[in-house]
Design a protein around this motif. Structure first.
Motif, PDB file in Angstrom:
ATOM      1  N   LYS A  64       0.852  -1.191   0.000  1.00  0.00           N
ATOM      2  CA  LYS A  64       0.000   0.000   0.000  1.00  0.00           C
ATOM      3  C   LYS A  64       0.887   1.241   0.000  1.00  0.00           C
ATOM      4  O   LYS A  64       1.226   1.792   1.043  1.00  0.00           O
ATOM      5  N   THR A  65       1.264   1.656  -1.190  1.00  0.00           N
ATOM      6  CA  THR A  65       2.238   2.743  -1.350  1.00  0.00           C
ATOM      7  C   THR A  65       1.608   4.127  -1.387  1.00  0.00           C
ATOM      8  O   THR A  65       2.322   5.125  -1.463  1.00  0.00           O
ATOM      9  N   VAL A  66       0.287   4.201  -1.343  1.00  0.00           N
ATOM     10  CA  VAL A  66      -0.393   5.485  -1.523  1.00  0.00           C
ATOM     11  C   VAL A  66      -0.936   6.024  -0.199  1.00  0.00           C
ATOM     12  O   VAL A  66      -1.585   5.298   0.564  1.00  0.00           O
ATOM     13  N   PHE A  67      -0.673   7.292   0.060  1.00  0.00           N
ATOM     14  CA  PHE A  67      -1.183   8.010   1.227  1.00  0.00           C
ATOM     15  C   PHE A  67      -2.320   8.914   0.746  1.00  0.00           C
ATOM     16  O   PHE A  67      -2.140   9.729  -0.156  1.00  0.00           O
ATOM     17  N   HIS A  68      -3.514   8.747   1.325  1.00  0.00           N
ATOM     18  CA  HIS A  68      -4.675   9.571   0.951  1.00  0.00           C
ATOM     19  C   HIS A  68      -5.299  10.100   2.237  1.00  0.00           C
ATOM     20  O   HIS A  68      -5.659   9.331   3.119  1.00  0.00           O
ATOM     21  N   CYS A  69      -5.410  11.401   2.328  1.00  0.00           N
ATOM     22  CA  CYS A  69      -5.893  12.015   3.573  1.00  0.00           C
ATOM     23  C   CYS A  69      -6.855  13.146   3.245  1.00  0.00           C
ATOM     24  O   CYS A  69      -6.690  13.857   2.249  1.00  0.00           O
ATOM     25  N   SER A  70      -7.865  13.308   4.067  1.00  0.00           N
ATOM     26  CA  SER A  70      -8.739  14.483   3.960  1.00  0.00           C
ATOM     27  C   SER A  70      -8.644  15.266   5.265  1.00  0.00           C
ATOM     28  O   SER A  70      -8.621  14.694   6.345  1.00  0.00           O
ATOM     29  N   LEU A  71      -8.546  16.571   5.146  1.00  0.00           N
ATOM     30  CA  LEU A  71      -8.521  17.467   6.302  1.00  0.00           C
ATOM     31  C   LEU A  71      -9.819  18.266   6.285  1.00  0.00           C
ATOM     32  O   LEU A  71     -10.123  18.949   5.301  1.00  0.00           O
ATOM     33  N   ASN A  72     -10.562  18.164   7.381  1.00  0.00           N
ATOM     34  CA  ASN A  72     -11.916  18.723   7.428  1.00  0.00           C
ATOM     35  C   ASN A  72     -12.061  19.765   8.529  1.00  0.00           C
ATOM     36  O   ASN A  72     -12.193  19.408   9.703  1.00  0.00           O
ATOM     37  N   ASN A  99       9.037  15.910   2.394  1.00  0.00           N
ATOM     38  CA  ASN A  99       9.910  15.738   1.232  1.00  0.00           C
ATOM     39  C   ASN A  99       9.313  14.828   0.172  1.00  0.00           C
ATOM     40  O   ASN A  99       9.961  14.535  -0.836  1.00  0.00           O
ATOM     41  N   GLN A 100       8.080  14.377   0.411  1.00  0.00           N
ATOM     42  CA  GLN A 100       7.413  13.489  -0.527  1.00  0.00           C
ATOM     43  C   GLN A 100       6.665  14.283  -1.607  1.00  0.00           C
ATOM     44  O   GLN A 100       6.256  15.419  -1.364  1.00  0.00           O
ATOM     45  N   PRO A 101       6.460  13.685  -2.785  1.00  0.00           N
ATOM     46  CA  PRO A 101       5.592  14.327  -3.768  1.00  0.00           C
ATOM     47  C   PRO A 101       4.150  14.233  -3.280  1.00  0.00           C
ATOM     48  O   PRO A 101       3.720  13.181  -2.810  1.00  0.00           O
ATOM     49  N   TYR A 102       3.414  15.312  -3.352  1.00  0.00           N
ATOM     50  CA  TYR A 102       2.009  15.258  -2.965  1.00  0.00           C
ATOM     51  C   TYR A 102       1.233  16.357  -3.685  1.00  0.00           C
ATOM     52  O   TYR A 102       1.804  17.348  -4.158  1.00  0.00           O
ATOM     53  N   ILE A 103      -0.076  16.153  -3.770  1.00  0.00           N
ATOM     54  CA  ILE A 103      -0.960  17.110  -4.422  1.00  0.00           C
ATOM     55  C   ILE A 103      -2.173  17.340  -3.533  1.00  0.00           C
ATOM     56  O   ILE A 103      -2.695  16.395  -2.917  1.00  0.00           O
ATOM     57  N   VAL A 104      -2.591  18.596  -3.444  1.00  0.00           N
ATOM     58  CA  VAL A 104      -3.670  18.989  -2.538  1.00  0.00           C
ATOM     59  C   VAL A 104      -4.869  19.493  -3.348  1.00  0.00           C
ATOM     60  O   VAL A 104      -4.726  20.391  -4.187  1.00  0.00           O
ATOM     61  N   PHE A 105      -6.036  18.895  -3.092  1.00  0.00           N
ATOM     62  CA  PHE A 105      -7.276  19.286  -3.764  1.00  0.00           C
ATOM     63  C   PHE A 105      -8.230  19.918  -2.747  1.00  0.00           C
ATOM     64  O   PHE A 105      -8.383  19.403  -1.638  1.00  0.00           O
ATOM     65  N   LYS A 106      -8.885  21.001  -3.156  1.00  0.00           N
ATOM     66  CA  LYS A 106      -9.921  21.599  -2.321  1.00  0.00           C
ATOM     67  C   LYS A 106     -11.273  21.215  -2.902  1.00  0.00           C
ATOM     68  O   LYS A 106     -11.585  21.533  -4.045  1.00  0.00           O
ATOM     69  N   HIS A 114     -13.492  21.152   2.264  1.00  0.00           N
ATOM     70  CA  HIS A 114     -12.423  20.374   2.885  1.00  0.00           C
ATOM     71  C   HIS A 114     -11.369  20.081   1.834  1.00  0.00           C
ATOM     72  O   HIS A 114     -11.574  20.309   0.637  1.00  0.00           O
ATOM     73  N   ILE A 115     -10.224  19.588   2.254  1.00  0.00           N
ATOM     74  CA  ILE A 115      -9.146  19.311   1.309  1.00  0.00           C
ATOM     75  C   ILE A 115      -8.751  17.833   1.363  1.00  0.00           C
ATOM     76  O   ILE A 115      -8.876  17.178   2.398  1.00  0.00           O
ATOM     77  N   HIS A 116      -8.305  17.327   0.225  1.00  0.00           N
ATOM     78  CA  HIS A 116      -7.779  15.973   0.108  1.00  0.00           C
ATOM     79  C   HIS A 116      -6.313  16.062  -0.309  1.00  0.00           C
ATOM     80  O   HIS A 116      -5.953  16.903  -1.141  1.00  0.00           O
ATOM     81  N   ILE A 117      -5.500  15.197   0.251  1.00  0.00           N
ATOM     82  CA  ILE A 117      -4.074  15.159  -0.076  1.00  0.00           C
ATOM     83  C   ILE A 117      -3.713  13.752  -0.525  1.00  0.00           C
ATOM     84  O   ILE A 117      -4.022  12.780   0.168  1.00  0.00           O
ATOM     85  N   VAL A 118      -3.060  13.629  -1.669  1.00  0.00           N
ATOM     86  CA  VAL A 118      -2.590  12.336  -2.170  1.00  0.00           C
ATOM     87  C   VAL A 118      -1.073  12.383  -2.246  1.00  0.00           C
ATOM     88  O   VAL A 118      -0.491  13.317  -2.814  1.00  0.00           O
ATOM     89  N   SER A 119      -0.426  11.379  -1.664  1.00  0.00           N
ATOM     90  CA  SER A 119       1.026  11.327  -1.654  1.00  0.00           C
ATOM     91  C   SER A 119       1.471   9.864  -1.714  1.00  0.00           C
ATOM     92  O   SER A 119       0.654   8.956  -1.920  1.00  0.00           O
ATOM     93  N   LEU A 120       2.777   9.643  -1.523  1.00  0.00           N
ATOM     94  CA  LEU A 120       3.353   8.296  -1.543  1.00  0.00           C
ATOM     95  C   LEU A 120       3.893   7.933  -0.174  1.00  0.00           C
ATOM     96  O   LEU A 120       4.480   8.782   0.517  1.00  0.00           O
ATOM     97  N   ARG A 121       3.734   6.675   0.200  1.00  0.00           N
ATOM     98  CA  ARG A 121       4.210   6.201   1.503  1.00  0.00           C
ATOM     99  C   ARG A 121       5.640   5.675   1.450  1.00  0.00           C
ATOM    100  O   ARG A 121       6.162   5.208   2.456  1.00  0.00           O
ATOM    101  N   VAL A 122       6.262   5.688   0.283  1.00  0.00           N
ATOM    102  CA  VAL A 122       7.653   5.226   0.149  1.00  0.00           C
ATOM    103  C   VAL A 122       8.465   6.302  -0.540  1.00  0.00           C
ATOM    104  O   VAL A 122       7.936   7.075  -1.356  1.00  0.00           O
ATOM    105  N   ASP A 123       9.759   6.364  -0.206  1.00  0.00           N
ATOM    106  CA  ASP A 123      10.631   7.337  -0.864  1.00  0.00           C
ATOM    107  C   ASP A 123      11.219   6.740  -2.138  1.00  0.00           C
ATOM    108  O   ASP A 123      10.869   5.618  -2.541  1.00  0.00           O
ATOM    109  N   GLY A 124      12.129   7.463  -2.779  1.00  0.00           N
ATOM    110  CA  GLY A 124      12.698   7.030  -4.046  1.00  0.00           C
ATOM    111  C   GLY A 124      13.485   5.735  -3.963  1.00  0.00           C
ATOM    112  O   GLY A 124      13.701   5.065  -4.983  1.00  0.00           O
TER     113      GLY A 124
END
Length: 424
Positions: A64-72, A99-106, A114-124
Motif C-alpha cells: 500500500k504505497t499510496v497516502f490519501h488524507c482528507s482534512l476537514n 519531502n514526498q511528492p504530494y498534491i492537494v485538492f480543495k 475540505h481538502i484531500h491530499i494524495v502522496s506516496l508512503r515510500v521514498d525514491g
C-alpha cells in the motif's frame, strides 16, 4: 479539524477520485509538491499519475504505497485558499511527508469545504515513510493547527452532532431515515463492547437493537434489527432490518466495532469506576439522586428493571468521551446485583466496605486529581480509535461520506476491470 487517513495500493483510484471532481468543477488543485507541471501551469491526471508511479521503485516491498488524507475544518469555518495551503504544508511536514511528492485538492461540492491530499508512503529508494502511531500523531498535529490558526476545535463537532440528533418520532414519518441518521451518529461517536451497551446509548434516542438468528438450508445467519421505542422502552413501530438501512450498521460491522473498542477503552475504566464509587459512597438514597450526582461527574446512567422492579442491568455513559460501560465491565463490585442490593436497603451501603473497594480518600479534591491524571493518560490511547470512527462528514445525515466511499469503490472496480482487459 478532523483528519481521515487511508492507505491503498490503487494510486489511479485515489488520484482519479479527486481529478474527477476537478473536471466537474467540484474541486480545484490548491498545491502540488515535487510534481511535474506543464507549460501552462496545469496538472493533469495522466502526468501526475505517471510522475508518481515513476517514483515508486519496481521492487518495492510495501504494497500500500499510496497516502490519501482528507482534512476537514469545522463546517462554520470559512478559510482562504492561502490558509488551507499553509495548513496542508505544515500538516504534511510535521507528519513526515514534507519531502514526498504530494498534491492537494480543495473540494467544494458540498457546503462543508475540505481538502484531500494524495502522496506516496515510500521514498525514491523504496523505504517506507514512518507511519508508527500515525493517526495519533495526526490528531496531535491537527490540535496544534487548530490552536495556531484559531480554528473551531473538532470536539465541538461531536458535541453539535450529539445535541442536534433528535429522538426517533414515528409521528413525523420517514422512520427509516430517522433511524439511519441516529445510527450513523451513535456508531460514529460512541465506543461500546456489547449490544447491551449499544442499547443503553440508543435508548437515549428512543431506539433499540435486537439480534436475530435464522437458519436457511442448514446454514446459520446472524443479523440485527432496529426498533423505534417510546420513552419507556416499549416498541412503537415495526423492526427495521439492518440491510434495509445501509452499510456499517449490520451484524458484522457492529461486531467489528465492539472488538476494536474492547482494548481501546480499557484505560478509561479506572476513571469511570472511581467516579461511580465517589458518588455511591455519598449514599444517594434514590435512583433520581444517583442520576443527578453522576451528571455532576460527567456521566449518565441507564438502569434496566424487570416487571418486578428488580435491577437487572446498569450502564454508565460518558457522552464527552463517547463511551458506554456496563456495570459488570467496571468490576464485580459494580454489577446490577450490587446496585439492586443498595437500593433495596440504602441504609446498608456496600460501597463503604473498604475490604471490597479500598480505602476512602480523605478529600474529594484528591480523588478528582487522580481521575484527571488517569483520563489524560488514557486520552491518547483512544485517539486512534476515535479518528477511525469519526470519518470525514460533519453533516447530520452523513450522506456525503457514503457518496464519497461509493465513488471510490466504483473507481476501484473500474481500475480492476481495465487491468483485466489489458491482460487479455
Amino acid at each position: 479539524m478532523i483528519a481521515k487517513i487511508s492507505s491503498t495500493e490503487n494510486l489511479g483510484g485515489a488520484l482519479g477520485y479527486n481529478f474527477k471532481k476537478v473536471e466537474k468543477g467540484e474541486a480545484n488543485i490548491l498545491l502540488a509538491a515535487e510534481l511535474y507541471q506543464d507549460r501552462e501551469g496545469r496538472y493533469t491526471m495522466e502526468e501526475v499519475l505517471a510522475d508518481m508511479e515513476a517514483l515508486i521503485p519496481k521492487k518495492c516491498r510495501t504494497k500500500k504505497t499510496v497516502f490519501h488524507c482528507s482534512l476537514n475544518p469545522h463546517p462554520d469555518e470559512k478559510l482562504s485558499d492561502e490558509t488551507l495551503m499553509q495548513i496542508a504544508k505544515e500538516y504534511m511536514e510535521t507528519l513526515g511527508y514534507g519531502n514526498q511528492p504530494y498534491i492537494v485538492f480543495k473540494h467544494n461540492d458540498i457546503a462543508r469545504e475540505h481538502i484531500h491530499i494524495v502522496s506516496l508512503r515510500v521514498d525514491g529508494e523504496g523505504k517506507k515513510i514512518n507511519d508508527r502511531f500515525e493517526k495519533r500523531r495526526s490528531k496531535q498535529i491537527t490540535d496544534t493547527l487548530e490552536r495556531k490558526y484559531d480554528l473551531i476545535p473538532s470536539s465541538k463537532v461531536t458535541d453539535k452532532a450529539m445535541k442536534e440528533t433528535p429522538k426517533i418520532d414515528t409521528t413525523r414519518g420517514n422512520i427509516k431515515e430517522q433511524v439511519a441518521s441516529t445510527l450513523r451518529m451513535v456508531l460514529k461517536h460512541y465506543r461500546f463492547c456489547s449490544l447491551g451497551e449499544l442499547n443503553a446509548v440508543l435508548s437515549k434516542y428512543n431506539l433499540a437493537v435486537e439480534e436475530v438468528k435464522t437458519e436457511y438450508r442448514g446454514k446459520r445467519y446472524d443479523g440485527l434489527v432496529y426498533v423505534p421505542t417510546d420513552d419507556k422502552g416499549n416498541k412503537v413501530s415495526t423492526p427495521i432490518h439492518a440491510s434495509d438501512i445501509g452499510r456499517g450498521v449490520g451484524y458484522a460491522a457492529v461486531q467489528n466495532k465492539m472488538q476494536k473498542s474492547k482494548q481501546m477503552v480499557k484505560p478509561l475504566i479506572p476513571a469511570v469506576r472511581r467516579k461511580v464509587l465517589e458518588v455511591m459512597r455519598t449514599s444517594p438514597q434514590t435512583e433520581e439522586r444517583l442520576r443527578q450526582r453522576l451528571e455532576e461527574q460527567g456521566l449518565c446512567v441507564v438502569i434496566r428493571k424487570n416487571e418486578g422492579g428488580r435491577i437487572y442491568g446498569i450502564t454508565f455513559i460518558d457522552d464527552e468521551k463517547g463511551i458506554a460501560f456496563n456495570g459488570s465491565r467496571l468490576g464485580k463490585g459494580y454489577t446490577a446485583n450490587k446496585f439492586n442490593e443498595y437500593f433495596s436497603n440504602p441504609e446498608k451501603n456496600p460501597f463503604l466496605d473498604e475490604s471490597l473497594y479500598g480505602k476512602i480518600d480523605t478529600t474529594f479534591q484528591q480523588q478528582m486529581q487522580t481521575i484527571q491524571s488517569d483520563e489524560q493518560e488514557s486520552d491518547n490511547l483512544v485517539d486512534e480509535l476515535i479518528d477511525d470512527m469519526v470519518g470525514e462528514s460533519f453533516s447530520s445525515s452523513g450522506n456525503d461520506d457514503w457518496k464519497e466511499a461509493a465513488w471510490q469503490r466504483k473507481l476501484r472496480r473500474q481500475s480492476k476491470i481495465s487491468l483485466q482487459r489489458r491482460k487479455r
